[in-house]
Design a protein around this motif. Structure first.
Motif, PDB file in Angstrom:
ATOM      1  N   PRO A 237       0.848  -1.203   0.000  1.00  0.00           N
ATOM      2  CA  PRO A 237       0.000   0.000   0.000  1.00  0.00           C
ATOM      3  C   PRO A 237       0.878   1.246   0.000  1.00  0.00           C
ATOM      4  CG  PRO A 237       0.035  -0.986   2.185  1.00  0.00           C
ATOM      5  CD  PRO A 237       0.749  -1.952   1.277  1.00  0.00           C
ATOM      6  N   PHE A 238       0.329   2.338  -0.526  1.00  0.00           N
ATOM      7  CA  PHE A 238       1.122   3.562  -0.607  1.00  0.00           C
ATOM      8  C   PHE A 238       0.469   4.709   0.151  1.00  0.00           C
ATOM      9  CE2 PHE A 238      -1.374   3.665  -4.673  1.00  0.00           C
ATOM     10  CZ  PHE A 238      -2.067   4.847  -4.483  1.00  0.00           C
ATOM     11  N   PHE A 239       1.316   5.631   0.602  1.00  0.00           N
ATOM     12  CA  PHE A 239       0.908   6.919   1.150  1.00  0.00           C
ATOM     13  C   PHE A 239       1.682   7.965   0.355  1.00  0.00           C
ATOM     14  CE2 PHE A 239      -0.966   9.104   4.931  1.00  0.00           C
ATOM     15  CZ  PHE A 239      -0.523  10.379   4.665  1.00  0.00           C
ATOM     16  N   ILE A 240       1.021   8.580  -0.610  1.00  0.00           N
ATOM     17  CA  ILE A 240       1.669   9.532  -1.504  1.00  0.00           C
ATOM     18  C   ILE A 240       1.224  10.942  -1.136  1.00  0.00           C
ATOM     19  CG2 ILE A 240       1.865  10.325  -3.895  1.00  0.00           C
ATOM     20  CD1 ILE A 240       1.636   7.405  -4.765  1.00  0.00           C
ATOM     21  N   SER A 241       2.196  11.775  -0.783  1.00  0.00           N
ATOM     22  CA  SER A 241       1.937  13.159  -0.361  1.00  0.00           C
ATOM     23  C   SER A 241       2.310  14.105  -1.494  1.00  0.00           C
ATOM     24  CB  SER A 241       2.756  13.500   0.881  1.00  0.00           C
ATOM     25  OG  SER A 241       2.500  12.589   1.931  1.00  0.00           O
ATOM     26  N   VAL A 242       1.361  14.939  -1.909  1.00  0.00           N
ATOM     27  CA  VAL A 242       1.550  15.833  -3.051  1.00  0.00           C
ATOM     28  C   VAL A 242       1.221  17.248  -2.604  1.00  0.00           C
ATOM     29  CG1 VAL A 242       0.990  16.255  -5.465  1.00  0.00           C
ATOM     30  CG2 VAL A 242       0.757  13.938  -4.521  1.00  0.00           C
ATOM     31  N   GLY A 243       2.194  18.158  -2.699  1.00  0.00           N
ATOM     32  CA  GLY A 243       1.979  19.537  -2.262  1.00  0.00           C
ATOM     33  C   GLY A 243       2.076  20.525  -3.405  1.00  0.00           C
ATOM     34  N   PHE A 244       0.985  21.223  -3.693  1.00  0.00           N
ATOM     35  CA  PHE A 244       0.969  22.234  -4.755  1.00  0.00           C
ATOM     36  C   PHE A 244       1.216  23.617  -4.164  1.00  0.00           C
ATOM     37  CE2 PHE A 244      -1.514  18.757  -6.620  1.00  0.00           C
ATOM     38  CZ  PHE A 244      -0.813  18.597  -7.803  1.00  0.00           C
ATOM     39  N   PHE A 245       1.940  24.460  -4.920  1.00  0.00           N
ATOM     40  CA  PHE A 245       2.387  25.766  -4.421  1.00  0.00           C
ATOM     41  C   PHE A 245       1.375  26.875  -4.678  1.00  0.00           C
ATOM     42  CE2 PHE A 245       6.156  23.238  -5.140  1.00  0.00           C
ATOM     43  CZ  PHE A 245       6.857  23.428  -3.972  1.00  0.00           C
ATOM     44  N   ARG A 246       0.783  26.926  -5.840  1.00  0.00           N
ATOM     45  CA  ARG A 246      -0.193  27.963  -6.122  1.00  0.00           C
ATOM     46  C   ARG A 246      -1.549  27.551  -5.546  1.00  0.00           C
ATOM     47  NH1 ARG A 246       4.198  29.695  -6.984  1.00  0.00           N
ATOM     48  NH2 ARG A 246       4.887  30.856  -8.808  1.00  0.00           N
ATOM     49  N   PRO A 247      -2.303  28.561  -5.055  1.00  0.00           N
ATOM     50  CA  PRO A 247      -2.237  29.995  -5.333  1.00  0.00           C
ATOM     51  C   PRO A 247      -1.391  30.833  -4.369  1.00  0.00           C
ATOM     52  CG  PRO A 247      -4.258  29.500  -4.182  1.00  0.00           C
ATOM     53  CD  PRO A 247      -3.573  28.184  -4.403  1.00  0.00           C
ATOM     54  N   HIS A 248      -0.425  30.247  -3.690  1.00  0.00           N
ATOM     55  CA  HIS A 248       0.495  31.044  -2.876  1.00  0.00           C
ATOM     56  C   HIS A 248       1.198  32.075  -3.758  1.00  0.00           C
ATOM     57  CE1 HIS A 248       3.905  32.050  -0.299  1.00  0.00           C
ATOM     58  NE2 HIS A 248       3.340  31.409   0.710  1.00  0.00           N
ATOM     59  N   CYS A 249       1.503  33.236  -3.176  1.00  0.00           N
ATOM     60  CA  CYS A 249       2.246  34.242  -3.916  1.00  0.00           C
ATOM     61  C   CYS A 249       3.680  33.766  -4.152  1.00  0.00           C
ATOM     62  CB  CYS A 249       2.248  35.572  -3.160  1.00  0.00           C
ATOM     63  SG  CYS A 249       2.974  35.464  -1.498  1.00  0.00           S
ATOM     64  N   PRO A 250       4.346  34.252  -5.213  1.00  0.00           N
ATOM     65  CA  PRO A 250       3.830  35.163  -6.241  1.00  0.00           C
ATOM     66  C   PRO A 250       2.810  34.442  -7.120  1.00  0.00           C
ATOM     67  CG  PRO A 250       5.987  34.365  -6.883  1.00  0.00           C
ATOM     68  CD  PRO A 250       5.750  33.844  -5.498  1.00  0.00           C
ATOM     69  N   MET A 251       1.722  35.109  -7.414  1.00  0.00           N
ATOM     70  CA  MET A 251       0.623  34.462  -8.128  1.00  0.00           C
ATOM     71  C   MET A 251       0.858  34.534  -9.631  1.00  0.00           C
ATOM     72  SD  MET A 251      -2.708  35.260  -5.764  1.00  0.00           S
ATOM     73  CE  MET A 251      -2.604  37.030  -5.914  1.00  0.00           C
ATOM     74  N   TYR A 252       1.776  33.705 -10.098  1.00  0.00           N
ATOM     75  CA  TYR A 252       2.077  33.571 -11.518  1.00  0.00           C
ATOM     76  C   TYR A 252       1.415  32.290 -12.039  1.00  0.00           C
ATOM     77  CZ  TYR A 252       5.911  36.902 -10.615  1.00  0.00           C
ATOM     78  OH  TYR A 252       6.652  37.993 -10.251  1.00  0.00           O
ATOM     79  N   ALA A 253       0.827  32.381 -13.199  1.00  0.00           N
ATOM     80  CA  ALA A 253       0.246  31.220 -13.868  1.00  0.00           C
ATOM     81  C   ALA A 253       0.259  31.507 -15.370  1.00  0.00           C
ATOM     82  CB  ALA A 253      -1.182  30.962 -13.383  1.00  0.00           C
TER      83      ALA A 253
END
Length: 466
Positions: free
Chosen positions: A195-211
């Motif tokens: 079994p897996f425990f996969i941790s995924v962390g996304f940065f936006r919408p934290h500043c600087p708000m570039y997309a």
């Protein structure tokens, strides 16, 4: 919007249909409640919305601290900030001698036979080697940056991190790379029996708000109407409360946005970043479906704290008000379920014991949250108000109806969310509310630990440099 239901298929909350359930753990930096599944009419978040259709939606979820470092330390250790002294961006709990042996959430699953992998921002300052077998890092994190700021002027004395605007293509961003790495983790894990425990962390919408530009195009500038000036809301906020959050210093940024007619473009950038991150989340969810493991995987998605976005003339986090403390929280159990929306206020600190119960693991000693599995099954529960902390002796308590704030100097705020959801009128000085105050006051913690050694980055007028 999804209609709430109150019944769940029995037996599917503690065990996956194929044995030990996997866990996909998704953190989104600075994500407030401006998402489709929580009813925001302007949001374009189809992938989070489809996950919500398969999940229990917690409509009133709250962080334990309105700033990245202590919020993540709290939810990953299952301990409150005022008990650990972790109020600031740094240190990480593992760097504090009294906390170095604490078993974190992913570490607990790893110790119980799970393959634990991470990519992106899960812990605030650095990854914890005890928590993960595999770490693919931050993939560039908040950068890269343009040669010149896009919307900030040199006259405004703030860090370039507070810039925003259209920049880069999807494939050049950290969040796209994070998603691709997570997809690879899922594909690899699906080929094993572990079994897996996969941790995924996304940065936006934290500043600087570039997309990338195409995500800005989803939110035409002419359709965005910022909140009006809210200077009148200052009159009943205690002086200590203003000092704690550096209120008047932060008005330079507010004036810059409003006087230069840039508040709408700021909000456009926030919405664009949320939509782009939603797209990246969709890639991960698609990979999970393709792997054949979706039915046997618990999925958790949350924001680590909210942001003000113009409420009370503030634009980022670091307050004990609703806008900075309320967050999205979705939990999709393993197996096929009849799902519901939970209105009961809950905390991110409850995630750790919840995942233990859903996966059939014993809880390690020291967890201070309460499992949400009963609420997910549709059980009626009487729960204490949710506690949020911002520096020693500054507390907010959120019940079904009320938000109560007690500052270190004894000053108080009280808001009636049944009649005042925007928290415009502080009722703490109204004698008619004496009985409500008497109900909350005994529930305020009596002691706060001092700042942990090495604390920095709180950015508070009451605790400068801490």
């Amino acid at each position: 919007m999804r209609v709430a239901k109150s019944v769940m298929v029995a037996g599917l909350l503690t065990q996956g249909v194929m044995g030990a359930p996997n866990v996909l753990f998704i953190a989104v930096d600075d994500l407030n409640t401006e998402v489709g599944f929580l009813g925001d009419a302007h949001a374009k978040t189809p992938n989070m919305d489809r996950l919500a259709e398969q999940s229990v939606v917690f409509r009133r979820a709250y962080c334990q601290s309105p700033i990245c470092g202590p919020s993540r330390n709290s939810l990953l250790t299952g301990r409150y900030p005022h008990h650990t002294g972790l109020y600031s961006l740094d240190p990480m709990f593992r760097d504090v001698e009294a906390l170095e042996d604490v078993v974190s959430l992913p570490q607990h699953f790893r110790k119980n036979g799970y393959w634990s992998a991470t990519v992106g921002k899960i812990y605030h300052s650095k990854p914890d080697p005890e928590s993960f077998d595999t770490n693919h890092g931050w993939m560039g994190a908040f950068g890269p940056f343009p040669e010149k700021t896009i919307h900030l002027d040199s006259e405004l004395p703030v860090h370039p991190y507070y810039d925003w605007g259209a920049f880069l293509e999807d494939e050049e961003t950290a969040d796209y790379k994070v998603a691709q790495s997570a997809c690879g983790f899922i594909e690899k894990a699906a080929k094993t029996d572990q079994p897996f425990f996969i941790s995924v962390g996304f940065f936006r919408p934290h500043c600087p708000m570039y997309a990338p530009q195409k995500w800005f195009d989803l939110h035409p500038l002419e359709d965005i109407v910022p909140l009006p000036d809210q200077s009148a809301d200052l009159k009943d906020i205690p002086a200590y409360g203003k000092k704690l959050i550096r209120y008047f210093g932060r008005q330079d940024y507010n004036r810059f946005l409003r006087e230069n007619n840039r508040a709408a473009s700021f909000l456009q950038a926030y919405r664009a970043c949320v939509s782009f991150t939603d797209h990246c989340i969709g890639q991960v969810l698609d990979a999970l479906e393709k792997s054949g493991q979706a039915d046997n995987t618990i999925v958790v998605l949350f924001g680590d704290h909210g942001v003000q976005n113009g409420k009370k003339n503030l634009w980022y986090k670091r307050t004990l008000w609703e806008a900075s403390t309320q967050v999205p929280l979705l939990i999709k159990p393993a197996g096929n379920s009849v799902l519901q929306t939970v209105q009961t206020p809950v905390g991110l600190i409850d995630i750790y014991p919840t995942l233990c119960e859903l996966a059939g693991l014993e809880q390690p000693a020291g967890l201070e949250g309460t499992s949400l599995a009963g609420l997910m099954r549709g059980e009626k529960q009487v729960r204490a108000p949710v506690l949020s902390v911002f520096g020693p002796d500054n507390f907010a308590l959120r019940s079904d109806r009320w938000r109560y704030i007690r500052y270190a100097d004894g000053a108080e705020e009280l808001y009636d969310h049944r009649n005042d959801p925007d928290e415009r009128t502080n009722l703490a000085l109204n004698p008619e509310n004496a009985s409500v105050l008497d109900e909350f006051r005994p529930q305020v913690p009596k002691h706060s630990e001092p700042f942990a050694p090495g604390s920095s980055g709180l950015g508070s007028g009451a605790f400068p440099g801490k």
